[in-house]
Design a protein around this motif. Sequence first.
Motif, mmCIF file in Angstrom:
data_model
loop_
_atom_site.group_PDB
_atom_site.id
_atom_site.type_symbol
_atom_site.label_atom_id
_atom_site.label_comp_id
_atom_site.label_asym_id
_atom_site.label_seq_id
_atom_site.Cartn_x
_atom_site.Cartn_y
_atom_site.Cartn_z
ATOM 1 N N ASP A 11 0.851 -1.193 0.000
ATOM 2 C CA ASP A 11 0.000 0.000 0.000
ATOM 3 C C ASP A 11 0.884 1.239 0.000
ATOM 4 O O ASP A 11 1.657 1.466 0.931
ATOM 5 C CB ASP A 11 -0.901 -0.009 1.242
ATOM 6 C CG ASP A 11 -1.862 1.182 1.265
ATOM 7 O OD1 ASP A 11 -1.978 1.868 0.235
ATOM 8 O OD2 ASP A 11 -2.483 1.411 2.319
ATOM 9 N N ASP A 71 -4.242 6.744 -4.310
ATOM 10 C CA ASP A 71 -5.411 6.075 -4.874
ATOM 11 C C ASP A 71 -5.232 5.811 -6.368
ATOM 12 O O ASP A 71 -4.361 6.376 -7.034
ATOM 13 C CB ASP A 71 -6.696 6.877 -4.615
ATOM 14 C CG ASP A 71 -6.670 8.260 -5.246
ATOM 15 O OD1 ASP A 71 -6.324 8.359 -6.450
ATOM 16 O OD2 ASP A 71 -7.005 9.242 -4.563
ATOM 17 N N ASP A 72 -6.077 4.906 -6.893
ATOM 18 C CA ASP A 72 -5.934 4.459 -8.279
ATOM 19 C C ASP A 72 -6.090 5.603 -9.275
ATOM 20 O O ASP A 72 -5.388 5.646 -10.295
ATOM 21 C CB ASP A 72 -6.976 3.371 -8.580
ATOM 22 C CG ASP A 72 -6.703 2.094 -7.798
ATOM 23 O OD1 ASP A 72 -5.568 1.934 -7.314
ATOM 24 O OD2 ASP A 72 -7.621 1.260 -7.673
ATOM 25 N N GLN A 73 -7.008 6.526 -9.003
ATOM 26 C CA GLN A 73 -7.227 7.639 -9.929
ATOM 27 C C GLN A 73 -5.978 8.502 -10.050
ATOM 28 O O GLN A 73 -5.618 8.949 -11.150
ATOM 29 C CB GLN A 73 -8.410 8.488 -9.457
ATOM 30 C CG GLN A 73 -8.776 9.611 -10.419
ATOM 31 C CD GLN A 73 -10.009 10.372 -9.970
ATOM 32 O OE1 GLN A 73 -10.554 10.145 -8.900
ATOM 33 N NE2 GLN A 73 -10.453 11.295 -10.801
ATOM 34 N N VAL A 85 -2.879 7.448 -9.513
ATOM 35 C CA VAL A 85 -1.903 6.650 -10.251
ATOM 36 C C VAL A 85 -2.141 6.793 -11.749
ATOM 37 O O VAL A 85 -1.197 6.961 -12.538
ATOM 38 C CB VAL A 85 -1.980 5.165 -9.830
ATOM 39 C CG1 VAL A 85 -1.160 4.296 -10.777
ATOM 40 C CG2 VAL A 85 -1.463 5.002 -8.407
ATOM 41 N N ASP A 86 -3.417 6.740 -12.162
ATOM 42 C CA ASP A 86 -3.747 6.905 -13.583
ATOM 43 C C ASP A 86 -3.310 8.274 -14.086
ATOM 44 O O ASP A 86 -2.827 8.411 -15.222
ATOM 45 C CB ASP A 86 -5.258 6.734 -13.799
ATOM 46 C CG ASP A 86 -5.703 5.286 -13.595
ATOM 47 O OD1 ASP A 86 -4.840 4.393 -13.639
ATOM 48 O OD2 ASP A 86 -6.908 5.066 -13.371
ATOM 49 N N ASP A 126 0.459 8.221 -14.582
ATOM 50 C CA ASP A 126 0.818 7.437 -15.762
ATOM 51 C C ASP A 126 0.510 8.197 -17.046
ATOM 52 O O ASP A 126 1.315 8.225 -17.983
ATOM 53 C CB ASP A 126 0.065 6.102 -15.756
ATOM 54 C CG ASP A 126 0.662 5.110 -14.764
ATOM 55 O OD1 ASP A 126 1.679 5.446 -14.135
ATOM 56 O OD2 ASP A 126 0.109 3.998 -14.626
ATOM 57 N N GLY A 150 1.527 -1.069 -15.981
ATOM 58 C CA GLY A 150 1.669 0.030 -15.021
ATOM 59 C C GLY A 150 3.041 0.661 -15.092
ATOM 60 O O GLY A 150 4.015 0.062 -15.569
ATOM 61 N N THR A 172 3.675 3.943 -12.689
ATOM 62 C CA THR A 172 3.790 4.430 -11.317
ATOM 63 C C THR A 172 3.664 3.269 -10.335
ATOM 64 O O THR A 172 4.343 3.226 -9.316
ATOM 65 C CB THR A 172 2.700 5.477 -11.032
ATOM 66 O OG1 THR A 172 2.801 6.520 -11.999
ATOM 67 C CG2 THR A 172 2.853 6.065 -9.640
ATOM 68 N N ARG A 173 2.798 2.329 -10.645
ATOM 69 C CA ARG A 173 2.574 1.167 -9.791
ATOM 70 C C ARG A 173 2.400 -0.062 -10.687
ATOM 71 O O ARG A 173 1.654 -0.019 -11.658
ATOM 72 C CB ARG A 173 1.327 1.381 -8.946
ATOM 73 C CG ARG A 173 0.957 0.191 -8.060
ATOM 74 C CD ARG A 173 -0.472 0.334 -7.579
ATOM 75 N NE ARG A 173 -0.617 1.473 -6.682
ATOM 76 C CZ ARG A 173 -1.757 2.151 -6.539
ATOM 77 N NH1 ARG A 173 -2.819 1.816 -7.263
ATOM 78 N NH2 ARG A 173 -1.833 3.169 -5.708
ATOM 79 N N GLU A 204 0.696 -3.111 -11.625
ATOM 80 C CA GLU A 204 -0.634 -3.578 -11.267
ATOM 81 C C GLU A 204 -0.810 -5.083 -11.466
ATOM 82 O O GLU A 204 -1.680 -5.688 -10.856
ATOM 83 C CB GLU A 204 -1.676 -2.839 -12.110
ATOM 84 C CG GLU A 204 -1.686 -1.335 -11.843
ATOM 85 C CD GLU A 204 -2.654 -0.594 -12.736
ATOM 86 O OE1 GLU A 204 -3.164 -1.219 -13.687
ATOM 87 O OE2 GLU A 204 -2.898 0.585 -12.473
ATOM 88 N N ARG A 205 -0.017 -5.686 -12.335
ATOM 89 C CA ARG A 205 -0.153 -7.125 -12.578
ATOM 90 C C ARG A 205 1.237 -7.723 -12.651
ATOM 91 O O ARG A 205 2.082 -7.267 -13.417
ATOM 92 C CB ARG A 205 -0.910 -7.372 -13.879
ATOM 93 C CG ARG A 205 -1.142 -8.856 -14.173
ATOM 94 C CD ARG A 205 -2.243 -9.032 -15.203
ATOM 95 N NE ARG A 205 -1.905 -8.409 -16.468
ATOM 96 C CZ ARG A 205 -1.248 -9.034 -17.450
ATOM 97 N NH1 ARG A 205 -0.847 -10.276 -17.293
ATOM 98 N NH2 ARG A 205 -0.994 -8.427 -18.589
#
Length: 264
Positions: free
Chosen positions: A209, A213-215, A217-218, A221, A245, A247-248, A250-251
């Motif tokens: 963590d 938040d995801d928004q 991060v988007d 990116d 991804g 910044t992060r 994701e998979r």
Amino acid sequence: MLTISQLAAYAGVTVRAVRHYHRIGLLPEPERDRSGYRTYDAVAVVRLIRIRTLADAGVPLARVQELLAAGPEEFAGSVQEIDKALRAEIRRLQDTRSRLARLAAGEHLALPQSVVDYLDRLRGLGVEERYIEMERDAWIMIAAQVPHSIDSVIAKKHEELDDPEMVKLYSLLSGALDWPADDPRIVEVADIMERLMVRAVEAGEVGADDGIDDQFVDLLDSTMVESSPHAARLLAILEERGWRGWTRIERVPAERLDTELPPS
């Protein structure tokens, strides 16, 4: 008896100041004489000199009346109180000046010292200023989102810069702004990034963590993709290999962890 001009001259103030003291009640305003003029005596001169002395010493005009009427002990206590307030104001102004001096350097605007030091370290590694400006803007947004943990995030970034591969990655990314669209070094960048991603997975650093938040991060990116002409191709290469991804991550493709990666 003295005219207002003479009173002002004897006390070392302006006529305008005398009239101001009249308006705020510090200096009693005498009645007009039969000729229609206001005249002043020695008492007014002494009071006006005391007012000027207190004002010149930094006493707020709102407190001058209080001090003029105070006894010796009360006067001394009030002066100490005013001095304490002035010293606090001096410290505040000195702090403001220090912040302004830092702002004059440019990057301290909206950035903590830890991030500024990190960007300076990148400069010392020869990273181009254009790339540093792109990274600086990203750090401004990140620092605003996680102000309480930004120093620990930057400490981790400093550790990463001890890795020669990370230094090489920065060197390549710095020059990538002028590469042609089909430059083969973009694949080299992807290879280095994949090796670093695998190490992060093995160290258990992926999936933690980060407080963002995801928004957001988007947003980071998309900003990166828009600011670099080769970012979209680089991300596409990584996604073909199973990574997603910037910044992060994701998979995490488990099958890639056992694959023989391109050598350093």
